[in-house]
Design a protein around this motif. Structure first.
Motif, PDB file in Angstrom:
ATOM      1  N   LEU A  24       0.952  -1.364   0.078  1.00  0.00           N
ATOM      2  CA  LEU A  24       0.408   0.055   0.331  1.00  0.00           C
ATOM      3  C   LEU A  24       0.825   1.446  -0.413  1.00  0.00           C
ATOM      4  O   LEU A  24       0.772   1.716  -0.310  1.00  0.00           O
ATOM      5  N   ILE A  25       2.101   1.032   0.522  1.00  0.00           N
ATOM      6  CA  ILE A  25       3.159   1.912   0.734  1.00  0.00           C
ATOM      7  C   ILE A  25       3.400   2.556  -0.282  1.00  0.00           C
ATOM      8  O   ILE A  25       3.082   3.484  -1.187  1.00  0.00           O
ATOM      9  N   ALA A  26       3.841   1.724  -1.099  1.00  0.00           N
ATOM     10  CA  ALA A  26       4.710   1.888  -2.363  1.00  0.00           C
ATOM     11  C   ALA A  26       3.027   2.244  -2.913  1.00  0.00           C
ATOM     12  O   ALA A  26       4.032   3.109  -4.208  1.00  0.00           O
ATOM     13  N   PHE A  27       2.242   2.062  -3.648  1.00  0.00           N
ATOM     14  CA  PHE A  27       1.318   2.747  -4.327  1.00  0.00           C
ATOM     15  C   PHE A  27       1.258   3.406  -4.214  1.00  0.00           C
ATOM     16  O   PHE A  27       0.520   4.188  -4.956  1.00  0.00           O
ATOM     17  N   GLY A  28       1.017   3.761  -2.426  1.00  0.00           N
ATOM     18  CA  GLY A  28       0.764   5.632  -2.635  1.00  0.00           C
ATOM     19  C   GLY A  28       1.665   6.403  -3.318  1.00  0.00           C
ATOM     20  O   GLY A  28       1.389   7.834  -3.084  1.00  0.00           O
ATOM     21  N   ASP A  29       3.057   6.096  -3.707  1.00  0.00           N
ATOM     22  CA  ASP A  29       4.287   6.614  -4.227  1.00  0.00           C
ATOM     23  C   ASP A  29       4.078   7.099  -5.748  1.00  0.00           C
ATOM     24  O   ASP A  29       4.687   8.181  -5.879  1.00  0.00           O
ATOM     25  N   THR A  30       2.534   6.285  -6.172  1.00  0.00           N
ATOM     26  CA  THR A  30       2.549   6.362  -7.624  1.00  0.00           C
ATOM     27  C   THR A  30       1.635   7.212  -7.973  1.00  0.00           C
ATOM     28  O   THR A  30       0.646   7.081  -8.484  1.00  0.00           O
ATOM     29  N   LEU A  31       1.291   7.806  -6.732  1.00  0.00           N
ATOM     30  CA  LEU A  31      -0.177   8.738  -6.867  1.00  0.00           C
ATOM     31  C   LEU A  31      -0.533   9.854  -6.747  1.00  0.00           C
ATOM     32  O   LEU A  31       0.835  10.932  -6.763  1.00  0.00           O
ATOM     33  N   GLN A  32      -0.662  10.572  -8.070  1.00  0.00           N
ATOM     34  CA  GLN A  32      -1.254  12.419  -7.782  1.00  0.00           C
ATOM     35  C   GLN A  32      -0.968  12.335  -6.348  1.00  0.00           C
ATOM     36  O   GLN A  32      -1.832  12.455  -5.814  1.00  0.00           O
ATOM     37  N   LEU A  33      -0.523  13.741  -6.474  1.00  0.00           N
ATOM     38  CA  LEU A  33      -0.451  14.378  -4.682  1.00  0.00           C
ATOM     39  C   LEU A  33      -1.629  14.569  -4.451  1.00  0.00           C
ATOM     40  O   LEU A  33      -2.968  14.417  -2.874  1.00  0.00           O
ATOM     41  N   GLU A  34      -3.215  14.766  -5.034  1.00  0.00           N
ATOM     42  CA  GLU A  34      -4.631  15.553  -4.864  1.00  0.00           C
ATOM     43  C   GLU A  34      -4.801  14.154  -4.309  1.00  0.00           C
ATOM     44  O   GLU A  34      -5.827  14.467  -3.104  1.00  0.00           O
ATOM     45  N   LEU A  35      -4.901  12.998  -4.696  1.00  0.00           N
ATOM     46  CA  LEU A  35      -6.004  11.919  -4.442  1.00  0.00           C
ATOM     47  C   LEU A  35      -5.199  11.329  -2.517  1.00  0.00           C
ATOM     48  O   LEU A  35      -5.263  10.835  -1.959  1.00  0.00           O
ATOM     49  N   LYS A  36      -3.323  11.544  -2.718  1.00  0.00           N
ATOM     50  CA  LYS A  36      -3.006  11.154  -1.912  1.00  0.00           C
ATOM     51  C   LYS A  36      -3.733  11.908  -0.260  1.00  0.00           C
ATOM     52  O   LYS A  36      -3.687  11.115   0.140  1.00  0.00           O
ATOM     53  N   ARG A  37      -3.289  12.854  -1.056  1.00  0.00           N
ATOM     54  CA  ARG A  37      -4.126  14.282   0.637  1.00  0.00           C
ATOM     55  C   ARG A  37      -4.967  14.186   0.126  1.00  0.00           C
ATOM     56  O   ARG A  37      -5.843  13.853   2.178  1.00  0.00           O
ATOM     57  N   LYS A  38      -6.080  13.745  -0.314  1.00  0.00           N
ATOM     58  CA  LYS A  38      -7.468  13.128   0.146  1.00  0.00           C
ATOM     59  C   LYS A  38      -7.971  11.849   1.026  1.00  0.00           C
ATOM     60  O   LYS A  38      -8.508  11.548   1.793  1.00  0.00           O
ATOM     61  N   LEU A  39      -6.596  10.730   0.933  1.00  0.00           N
ATOM     62  CA  LEU A  39      -6.410   9.983   1.918  1.00  0.00           C
ATOM     63  C   LEU A  39      -5.677   9.697   2.792  1.00  0.00           C
ATOM     64  O   LEU A  39      -6.011   9.518   4.358  1.00  0.00           O
ATOM     65  N   LEU A  40      -4.836  10.539   3.129  1.00  0.00           N
ATOM     66  CA  LEU A  40      -3.294  10.894   4.334  1.00  0.00           C
ATOM     67  C   LEU A  40      -2.866  11.331   4.122  1.00  0.00           C
ATOM     68  O   LEU A  40      -2.063  12.251   2.765  1.00  0.00           O
ATOM     69  N   TRP A  41      -2.567  12.654   4.919  1.00  0.00           N
ATOM     70  CA  TRP A  41      -2.002  13.381   4.856  1.00  0.00           C
ATOM     71  C   TRP A  41      -0.362  13.735   4.656  1.00  0.00           C
ATOM     72  O   TRP A  41       0.059  14.921   3.660  1.00  0.00           O
ATOM     73  N   ILE A  42       0.170  12.978   4.824  1.00  0.00           N
ATOM     74  CA  ILE A  42       1.733  12.868   5.316  1.00  0.00           C
ATOM     75  C   ILE A  42       1.724  11.124   4.591  1.00  0.00           C
ATOM     76  O   ILE A  42       0.757  10.089   6.005  1.00  0.00           O
ATOM     77  N   TRP A  43       1.800  10.560   3.903  1.00  0.00           N
ATOM     78  CA  TRP A  43       1.984   8.164   3.440  1.00  0.00           C
ATOM     79  C   TRP A  43       3.296   8.606   4.399  1.00  0.00           C
ATOM     80  O   TRP A  43       4.359   8.743   3.432  1.00  0.00           O
ATOM     81  N   PRO A  44       3.892   7.541   5.152  1.00  0.00           N
ATOM     82  CA  PRO A  44       5.117   7.726   5.951  1.00  0.00           C
ATOM     83  C   PRO A  44       5.790   6.248   4.815  1.00  0.00           C
ATOM     84  O   PRO A  44       4.907   5.557   3.533  1.00  0.00           O
ATOM     85  N   THR A  45       7.136   5.803   5.249  1.00  0.00           N
ATOM     86  CA  THR A  45       7.851   5.301   4.897  1.00  0.00           C
ATOM     87  C   THR A  45       7.624   3.828   5.424  1.00  0.00           C
ATOM     88  O   THR A  45       7.268   4.316   6.764  1.00  0.00           O
TER      89      THR A  45
END
Ligand SMILES: C[S@@+](CC[C@H](N)C(=O)[O-])C[C@H]1O[C@@H](n2cnc3c(N)ncnc32)[C@H](O)[C@@H]1O
Length: 206
Positions: A24-45
């Protein structure tokens, strides 16, 4: 829009099984900022999540109440990585929004500010066990609400996740400039999360 729906679908599939948390974290790295932020403000490693969970184990924190947890994806990641060795309760405001078809799915069960009586119970339940409990604020931004929660919290730990100061990103509380009453709370330890974010553990002075 179509792409976002496909990506959200992938996130929902991945969160169906705890062992997918690294994927999931690896997939998060591929997302556009807008969707990333919608899901979670900061994505940890993955290293960030493991260090966080290690700190919880060392401090024996067993129950966490995450205030303003949004979708709860961060909380899901922490729980999945720890194989549910601790409990996290999520609290949000605006049940109508989070239950609407426009909001992203919640990844941990949400409790709502509007249900005042339940919240008092939540705060009590969170600290009912023999183990220490913590309030968590991640990218929270309401000083007065923060102080109100702190006033009724009977536990000993406060965890604040947010940006390093002076980056032009405002949260209140900020992890390094929390402006807590010094006779009540002391900074215990810090974790660096990603390049720009900090996790601060504060301990209540008894
Ligand atoms: C910037 S978002 C951060 C969400 C999540 N913690 C994250 O890291 O992705 C702040 C959240 O705090 C919630 N919030 C604001 N005031 C609140 C309050 N008084 N009680 C509970 N939640 C609140 C908002 O609805 C919003 O979802």
């Amino acid at each position: 829009m179509w792409q976002e729906q496909t990506e959200l679908h992938e996130i929902y599939c991945l969160t169906a099984a705890k062992q997918n948390w690294r994927k999931l974290i690896a997939f998060g790295d591929t997302l556009q900022l807008e969707l990333k932020r919608k899901l979670l403000w900061i994505w940890p490693t993955t290293a960030n999540v493991l260090k966080f969970n290690q700190a919880l184990s060392e401090l024996q924190i067993q129950n966490i109440l995450s205030i303003g947890c949004g979708s709860g994806l961060l909380e899901w990641l922490m729980l999945a990585a720890a194989e549910n060795r601790f409990n996290i309760y999520g609290l949000e405001r605006d049940a109508n929004w989070w239950c609407s078809k426009y909001a992203v799915k919640s990844f941990v069960p949400l409790n709502y500010v509007e249900h005042a009586r339940l919240n008092a119970k939540l705060l009590t339940d969170c600290c009912a066990g023999v183990y220490p409990c913590a309030l968590l604020f991640c990218y929270f931004n309401d000083r007065q609400a923060f102080l109100d929660y702190l006033n009724i919290f009977v536990g000993n730990w406060l965890i604040i996740i947010g940006p390093q100061p002076n980056l032009g990103i405002h949260t209140d509380p900020n992890p390094l400039q929390a402006q807590l009453p010094t006779e009540q709370w002391a900074l215990h330890s810090l974790l660096q999360w990603t390049e720009h974010n900090i996790v601060a553990f504060y301990k209540k002075l008894t």
